[in-house]
Design a protein around this motif. Structure first.
Motif: not given
Length: 155
Positions: A15-21, A138-144, A146-155
């Motif tokens: 999944a990660w490799d496909s997304f990045i590619h 579905a892509l918009a929901r998934i992206s949102d 992941v973005l919300a999760h990243m906002d909760e994480q330290p850089d």
């Protein structure tokens, strides 16, 4: 001592490799098209798009840095190049002597207005048209998510 890494499972890695590619290929193609079609770099386009989407076409420099997720030095160099070409201007910030605003000039507005119709057609052709409305939702929901999760994480 570092804890043992949580290696990706084969499904997670796929999944990660496909997304990045997909992301790299899409951004690469769109970047080449905007350059060929308008003579603007993808970085020019990103900065002008963000500026012209705001009221008055102006954003504080550090807010623009955060908005596009670039390093301060990269934005400084990009803005410098765009100032030389007359696409943006720098204005002092009256309430912060060290800060500045980046402002889209009339030439910047014209450049983005000329480039945007062709760019959006490439976005539609390469990305939007490949997905059903349900997949886009579905892509918009998934992206949102992941973005919300990243906002909760330290850089």
């Amino acid at each position: 001592m570092n804890p043992t890494p949580r290696w990706l499972t084969s499904e997670e890695k796929t999944a990660w490799d496909s997304f990045i590619h997909m992301q790299e290929k899409l951004i690469g193609r769109l970047s080449r098209r905007v350059q060929a079609d308008s003579g603007m770099s993808a970085s020019d386009y990103v900065v002008l798009a963000k500026l012209t989407e705001t009221t008055g076409g102006r954003i504080r420099f550090m807010d623009l840095v955060k908005l596009v997720e670039w390093e301060k030095s990269r934005m400084s160099h990009q803005v410098g190049r765009m100032v030389k070409r007359g696409l943006v201007a720098k204005e002092e910030c009256p309430d912060d002597g060290r800060g500045s605003f980046i402002v889209a000039t009339p030439a910047g507005y014209q450049a983005i207005e000329d480039a945007a119709p062709t760019h959006v057609e490439h976005v539609r052709r390469l990305f939007i048209d490949a997905l059903t409305p349900e997949e886009l939702d579905a892509l918009a929901r998934i992206s949102d998510r992941v973005l919300a999760h990243m906002d909760e994480q330290p850089d």
